[in-house]
Design an enzyme around this catalytic site. Structure first.
Site: not given
Ligand code: SD4
Length: 332
Positions: A89, A192, A210, A220-223, A243-244, A246
Protein backbone atom coordinates in the site's frame (compact mmCIF):
# COMPACT_ATOMS: atom_id res chain seq x y z
CA UNK A 1 -36.00 38.82 34.59
CA UNK A 2 -32.41 39.91 33.81
CA UNK A 3 -31.95 41.03 30.23
CA UNK A 4 -29.47 39.16 28.04
CA UNK A 5 -26.67 41.68 28.48
CA UNK A 6 -26.88 41.61 32.29
CA UNK A 7 -26.92 37.84 32.15
CA UNK A 8 -23.78 37.74 29.98
CA UNK A 9 -21.99 40.24 32.26
CA UNK A 10 -22.90 38.23 35.35
CA UNK A 11 -21.74 35.03 33.70
CA UNK A 12 -18.42 36.63 32.76
CA UNK A 13 -17.93 37.87 36.34
CA UNK A 14 -18.72 34.42 37.69
CA UNK A 15 -16.30 32.86 35.22
CA UNK A 16 -13.58 35.33 36.23
CA UNK A 17 -13.98 34.47 39.91
CA UNK A 18 -13.55 30.77 39.28
CA UNK A 19 -10.79 31.44 36.77
CA UNK A 20 -8.52 33.03 39.39
CA UNK A 21 -7.69 29.87 41.37
CA UNK A 22 -7.51 27.89 38.15
CA UNK A 23 -5.00 30.37 36.77
CA UNK A 24 -2.89 29.97 39.91
CA UNK A 25 -3.06 26.23 39.37
CA UNK A 26 -1.94 26.68 35.78
CA UNK A 27 0.95 28.77 36.96
CA UNK A 28 2.02 26.01 39.30
CA UNK A 29 1.81 23.40 36.61
CA UNK A 30 3.74 25.64 34.19
CA UNK A 31 6.48 25.98 36.81
CA UNK A 32 6.42 22.27 37.53
CA UNK A 33 6.61 21.56 33.81
CA UNK A 34 9.59 23.85 33.43
CA UNK A 35 11.53 21.65 35.81
CA UNK A 36 10.90 18.64 33.62
CA UNK A 37 13.46 17.99 30.95
CA UNK A 38 12.24 17.61 27.37
CA UNK A 39 12.81 13.89 27.86
CA UNK A 40 10.34 13.62 30.75
CA UNK A 41 7.80 15.66 28.87
CA UNK A 42 7.81 13.07 26.12
CA UNK A 43 10.05 14.76 23.62
CA UNK A 44 11.42 13.84 21.22
CA UNK A 45 8.70 11.52 19.99
CA UNK A 46 7.99 9.87 16.64
CA UNK A 47 4.65 8.21 15.89
CA UNK A 48 3.67 6.39 12.76
CA UNK A 49 0.79 4.34 11.49
CA UNK A 50 0.72 0.55 11.39
CA UNK A 51 3.32 -2.11 12.06
CA UNK A 52 5.63 -0.93 9.29
CA UNK A 53 5.97 2.20 11.43
CA UNK A 54 8.50 0.31 13.57
CA UNK A 55 11.35 0.23 11.01
CA UNK A 56 10.29 3.66 9.74
CA UNK A 57 10.51 5.06 13.28
CA UNK A 58 13.91 3.42 13.76
CA UNK A 59 15.24 5.31 10.78
CA UNK A 60 13.56 8.59 11.79
CA UNK A 61 15.04 8.33 15.30
CA UNK A 62 18.48 7.60 13.88
CA UNK A 63 18.27 10.65 11.61
CA UNK A 64 17.11 12.90 14.45
CA UNK A 65 19.84 11.71 16.78
CA UNK A 66 22.41 11.95 14.02
CA UNK A 67 21.82 15.70 13.89
CA UNK A 68 19.04 15.78 11.27
CA UNK A 69 16.02 18.03 11.66
CA UNK A 70 12.58 16.69 12.53
CA UNK A 71 11.67 17.29 8.87
CA UNK A 72 14.62 15.15 7.73
CA UNK A 73 13.51 12.49 10.22
CA UNK A 74 9.94 12.22 8.96
CA UNK A 75 11.10 12.19 5.34
CA UNK A 76 13.80 9.56 5.81
CA UNK A 77 11.57 7.48 8.08
CA UNK A 78 8.78 6.95 5.57
CA UNK A 79 11.28 6.37 2.75
CA UNK A 80 11.95 3.02 4.45
CA UNK A 81 8.31 2.05 3.88
CA UNK A 82 8.33 3.39 0.33
CA UNK A 83 10.99 0.77 -0.41
CA UNK A 84 9.53 -2.11 1.62
CA UNK A 85 8.85 -4.96 -0.82
CA UNK A 86 6.30 -6.50 1.56
CA UNK A 87 4.16 -3.41 1.76
CA UNK A 88 1.49 -3.39 -0.94
CA UNK A 89 0.00 0.00 0.00
CA UNK A 90 3.01 2.30 -0.11
CA UNK A 91 5.55 2.95 -2.86
CA UNK A 92 5.94 1.55 -6.35
CA UNK A 93 5.51 -2.06 -5.17
CA UNK A 94 1.98 -1.15 -4.02
CA UNK A 95 -1.29 -2.39 -5.48
CA UNK A 96 -2.27 -0.68 -8.73
CA UNK A 97 -5.45 1.07 -9.78
CA UNK A 98 -8.04 -0.87 -11.77
CA UNK A 99 -6.09 -0.23 -15.00
CA UNK A 100 -3.08 -1.99 -13.49
CA UNK A 101 -1.12 1.26 -12.98
CA UNK A 102 0.48 2.22 -9.66
CA UNK A 103 -0.16 5.87 -8.78
CA UNK A 104 1.25 7.42 -5.62
CA UNK A 105 0.19 10.20 -3.25
CA UNK A 106 2.37 11.88 -0.59
CA UNK A 107 2.58 14.98 1.56
CA UNK A 108 4.99 16.57 3.99
CA UNK A 109 4.50 19.48 6.38
CA UNK A 110 6.46 21.53 8.90
CA UNK A 111 5.06 23.21 11.97
CA UNK A 112 5.60 26.67 10.51
CA UNK A 113 3.00 25.96 7.83
CA UNK A 114 5.39 25.06 4.99
CA UNK A 115 4.03 22.09 3.08
CA UNK A 116 4.28 20.20 -0.19
CA UNK A 117 2.52 17.31 -1.82
CA UNK A 118 2.29 15.16 -4.92
CA UNK A 119 -0.63 13.11 -6.16
CA UNK A 120 -1.51 10.72 -8.99
CA UNK A 121 2.23 10.31 -9.49
CA UNK A 122 3.80 7.49 -11.52
CA UNK A 123 7.27 5.96 -11.64
CA UNK A 124 8.90 7.89 -8.81
CA UNK A 125 10.46 5.77 -6.09
CA UNK A 126 10.27 8.36 -3.32
CA UNK A 127 7.14 10.51 -3.64
CA UNK A 128 7.82 11.93 -0.16
CA UNK A 129 11.11 13.40 -1.38
CA UNK A 130 9.35 14.90 -4.38
CA UNK A 131 6.70 16.37 -2.03
CA UNK A 132 9.50 17.97 -0.03
CA UNK A 133 11.00 19.39 -3.23
CA UNK A 134 7.60 20.87 -4.12
CA UNK A 135 7.61 22.53 -0.69
CA UNK A 136 11.17 23.79 -0.84
CA UNK A 137 11.79 24.51 -4.52
CA UNK A 138 8.50 25.70 -6.00
CA UNK A 139 6.03 28.45 -5.17
CA UNK A 140 3.30 25.78 -5.01
CA UNK A 141 1.95 23.29 -2.50
CA UNK A 142 0.77 20.47 -4.75
CA UNK A 143 1.77 18.96 -8.10
CA UNK A 144 -0.13 16.10 -9.69
CA UNK A 145 0.16 13.54 -12.46
CA UNK A 146 2.29 14.33 -15.45
CA UNK A 147 3.33 17.71 -14.03
CA UNK A 148 4.64 16.04 -10.89
CA UNK A 149 6.49 13.46 -12.96
CA UNK A 150 8.08 16.18 -15.12
CA UNK A 151 9.15 18.00 -11.98
CA UNK A 152 10.79 14.80 -10.71
CA UNK A 153 12.73 14.51 -13.97
CA UNK A 154 13.81 18.14 -13.76
CA UNK A 155 15.06 17.47 -10.23
CA UNK A 156 17.16 14.57 -11.45
CA UNK A 157 15.01 11.86 -9.86
CA UNK A 158 15.15 8.74 -12.03
CA UNK A 159 11.90 7.26 -13.37
CA UNK A 160 11.40 3.59 -12.55
CA UNK A 161 9.80 1.15 -14.98
CA UNK A 162 6.11 0.44 -14.49
CA UNK A 163 6.16 -3.31 -14.06
CA UNK A 164 4.06 -4.41 -11.08
CA UNK A 165 5.85 -6.03 -8.14
CA UNK A 166 5.28 -9.81 -7.98
CA UNK A 167 2.94 -9.45 -4.97
CA UNK A 168 0.92 -6.67 -6.61
CA UNK A 169 0.72 -8.51 -9.97
CA UNK A 170 -0.66 -11.62 -8.27
CA UNK A 171 -3.30 -9.66 -6.33
CA UNK A 172 -4.27 -7.69 -9.45
CA UNK A 173 -4.85 -10.90 -11.42
CA UNK A 174 -7.06 -12.27 -8.62
CA UNK A 175 -8.98 -9.02 -8.40
CA UNK A 176 -9.64 -8.99 -12.16
CA UNK A 177 -11.21 -12.46 -11.93
CA UNK A 178 -13.32 -11.72 -8.90
CA UNK A 179 -14.57 -8.18 -9.16
CA UNK A 180 -15.79 -7.23 -12.58
CA UNK A 181 -13.83 -3.93 -12.70
CA UNK A 182 -15.51 -2.49 -9.61
CA UNK A 183 -13.25 -0.44 -7.33
CA UNK A 184 -13.26 -2.23 -3.99
CA UNK A 185 -13.35 -0.84 -0.52
CA UNK A 186 -11.68 -3.34 1.70
CA UNK A 187 -10.81 -2.74 5.31
CA UNK A 188 -7.75 -4.96 5.02
CA UNK A 189 -6.24 -2.83 2.27
CA UNK A 190 -5.03 -0.07 4.54
CA UNK A 191 -1.33 0.28 5.06
CA UNK A 192 -0.48 3.90 4.33
CA UNK A 193 2.31 5.30 6.41
CA UNK A 194 1.67 8.58 8.16
CA UNK A 195 4.35 9.84 10.55
CA UNK A 196 4.33 12.77 12.96
CA UNK A 197 7.25 13.82 15.10
CA UNK A 198 8.40 16.39 17.60
CA UNK A 199 12.01 17.16 18.49
CA UNK A 200 13.30 18.06 21.94
CA UNK A 201 12.83 21.79 21.20
CA UNK A 202 9.17 21.36 20.32
CA UNK A 203 9.50 21.62 16.52
CA UNK A 204 6.98 19.47 14.71
CA UNK A 205 6.82 17.85 11.28
CA UNK A 206 4.82 15.14 9.54
CA UNK A 207 4.79 13.02 6.41
CA UNK A 208 2.32 10.71 4.71
CA UNK A 209 2.82 8.44 1.69
CA UNK A 210 0.71 5.80 -0.03
CA UNK A 211 -0.21 4.01 -3.21
CA UNK A 212 -3.80 4.68 -2.15
CA UNK A 213 -6.80 2.42 -2.12
CA UNK A 214 -6.22 -0.75 -4.12
CA UNK A 215 -7.87 -1.05 -7.55
CA UNK A 216 -9.20 2.51 -7.37
CA UNK A 217 -10.44 4.31 -10.47
CA UNK A 218 -7.61 5.76 -12.55
CA UNK A 219 -7.08 9.33 -11.38
CA UNK A 220 -8.50 8.83 -7.90
CA UNK A 221 -6.63 10.75 -5.20
CA UNK A 222 -7.11 10.03 -1.50
CA UNK A 223 -6.59 12.03 1.66
CA UNK A 224 -2.85 11.41 2.04
CA UNK A 225 -1.60 14.25 -0.21
CA UNK A 226 -4.35 16.68 0.84
CA UNK A 227 -3.00 19.03 3.49
CA UNK A 228 -5.54 19.12 6.30
CA UNK A 229 -7.04 15.75 5.40
CA UNK A 230 -4.22 13.19 5.55
CA UNK A 231 -1.76 15.42 7.40
CA UNK A 232 -1.64 18.64 9.37
CA UNK A 233 1.09 20.19 11.50
CA UNK A 234 1.14 23.39 13.53
CA UNK A 235 4.04 24.24 15.84
CA UNK A 236 1.71 26.13 18.17
CA UNK A 237 -0.47 23.09 18.80
CA UNK A 238 0.57 19.69 17.47
CA UNK A 239 0.33 17.38 14.49
CA UNK A 240 -1.97 14.67 13.17
CA UNK A 241 -2.03 12.20 10.32
CA UNK A 242 -4.58 9.74 8.98
CA UNK A 243 -4.89 6.33 7.44
CA UNK A 244 -7.87 4.50 6.04
CA UNK A 245 -10.51 5.20 3.49
CA UNK A 246 -9.46 8.60 2.18
CA UNK A 247 -12.89 9.70 1.00
CA UNK A 248 -14.22 9.57 4.58
CA UNK A 249 -11.21 11.51 5.87
CA UNK A 250 -11.33 14.23 3.20
CA UNK A 251 -15.02 14.89 3.92
CA UNK A 252 -14.27 16.01 7.47
CA UNK A 253 -10.82 17.63 6.90
CA UNK A 254 -9.75 15.03 9.43
CA UNK A 255 -6.16 15.89 10.37
CA UNK A 256 -6.83 19.63 10.46
CA UNK A 257 -9.80 18.96 12.71
CA UNK A 258 -7.70 16.89 15.13
CA UNK A 259 -5.21 19.76 15.41
CA UNK A 260 -7.96 22.37 15.81
CA UNK A 261 -9.58 20.37 18.60
CA UNK A 262 -6.20 20.16 20.35
CA UNK A 263 -5.93 23.94 19.93
CA UNK A 264 -9.22 24.24 21.77
CA UNK A 265 -7.84 22.24 24.69
CA UNK A 266 -8.50 18.59 23.88
CA UNK A 267 -5.76 16.09 24.50
CA UNK A 268 -4.48 14.26 21.40
CA UNK A 269 -6.49 11.20 22.46
CA UNK A 270 -9.70 13.18 22.97
CA UNK A 271 -9.21 14.98 19.67
CA UNK A 272 -8.72 11.73 17.70
CA UNK A 273 -11.83 10.24 19.33
CA UNK A 274 -13.96 13.28 18.55
CA UNK A 275 -12.86 13.28 14.92
CA UNK A 276 -13.69 9.60 14.48
CA UNK A 277 -17.12 10.28 16.00
CA UNK A 278 -17.53 13.18 13.56
CA UNK A 279 -16.51 10.93 10.66
CA UNK A 280 -19.04 8.30 11.77
CA UNK A 281 -21.80 10.89 12.06
CA UNK A 282 -21.13 12.05 8.51
CA UNK A 283 -21.66 8.62 6.98
CA UNK A 284 -24.89 6.68 6.82
CA UNK A 285 -23.04 3.41 6.90
CA UNK A 286 -19.61 2.42 8.13
CA UNK A 287 -19.78 -0.89 6.32
CA UNK A 288 -16.31 -1.72 5.08
CA UNK A 289 -14.92 1.58 6.38
CA UNK A 290 -11.71 1.77 8.35
CA UNK A 291 -10.04 5.06 9.21
CA UNK A 292 -7.65 6.00 11.98
CA UNK A 293 -5.76 9.03 13.27
CA UNK A 294 -2.61 9.49 15.30
CA UNK A 295 -1.73 12.79 16.94
CA UNK A 296 0.91 14.45 19.07
CA UNK A 297 0.75 17.78 20.88
CA UNK A 298 3.35 20.36 21.78
CA UNK A 299 4.15 18.64 25.08
CA UNK A 300 4.81 15.31 23.44
CA UNK A 301 1.49 13.81 24.59
CA UNK A 302 -0.01 11.55 21.97
CA UNK A 303 -3.14 9.64 21.07
CA UNK A 304 -4.80 7.49 18.41
CA UNK A 305 -8.26 6.27 17.53
CA UNK A 306 -9.89 4.33 14.70
CA UNK A 307 -13.30 3.43 13.37
CA UNK A 308 -12.80 -0.28 14.08
CA UNK A 309 -10.31 -2.62 15.75
CA UNK A 310 -7.15 -3.64 13.96
CA UNK A 311 -5.44 -0.26 13.71
CA UNK A 312 -2.07 0.02 15.39
CA UNK A 313 0.75 2.51 15.45
CA UNK A 314 4.42 2.67 16.33
CA UNK A 315 5.66 5.03 19.04
CA UNK A 316 9.33 5.85 19.47
CA UNK A 317 10.31 7.86 22.54
CA UNK A 318 13.10 7.67 25.12
CA UNK A 319 11.73 4.32 26.27
CA UNK A 320 12.15 2.74 22.83
CA UNK A 321 10.07 1.78 19.83
CA UNK A 322 6.77 -0.06 20.50
CA UNK A 323 3.72 -1.09 18.56
CA UNK A 324 0.50 0.02 20.25
CA UNK A 325 -3.03 -1.15 19.49
CA UNK A 326 -5.40 1.76 18.98
CA UNK A 327 -8.81 1.83 20.58
CA UNK A 328 -11.77 2.11 18.26
CA UNK A 329 -15.34 3.34 18.00
CA UNK A 330 -16.79 0.05 16.83
CA UNK A 331 -16.18 -3.34 18.38
CA UNK A 332 -15.61 -5.20 15.13
C1 SD4 B 1 -6.15 6.62 0.71
N1 SD4 B 1 -5.76 6.91 3.06
O1 SD4 B 1 -5.63 6.71 -0.37
C2 SD4 B 1 -5.28 6.26 1.89
C3 SD4 B 1 -5.25 4.77 1.98
C4 SD4 B 1 -4.74 4.27 3.28
O2 SD4 B 1 -3.92 2.76 4.64
O3 SD4 B 1 -4.68 4.93 4.27
N2 SD4 B 1 -4.36 3.11 3.40
O4 SD4 B 1 -7.35 6.73 0.90
Amino acid sequence: MPDRRTFIRKSLLAAASVAAPAAAGNLLSVKAKKKLSARDAGRPLILSTWRHGIPANDRAWEVLHGGGSILDAVEEGVKVTELDPDNLSVGLQGLPDREGIVTLDASIMKGDGSCGSVAFLRQVMHPITLARKVMEKTPHVMLVGEGARQFAISEGMPLEDEELSPGAAERFEEWKKETDYRPVINIENHDTIGMVGIDSNGNLAGSCTTSGVAFKMHGRVGDSPIIGAGLYVDDEVGAATATGLGETIIRICGSFLVVELMRQGRSPQEACEEVIRRLAARHDSLNGVQAGFIAVNKDGEYGAYAVRPGFNYARYNHRGNDLIDSQSLLES
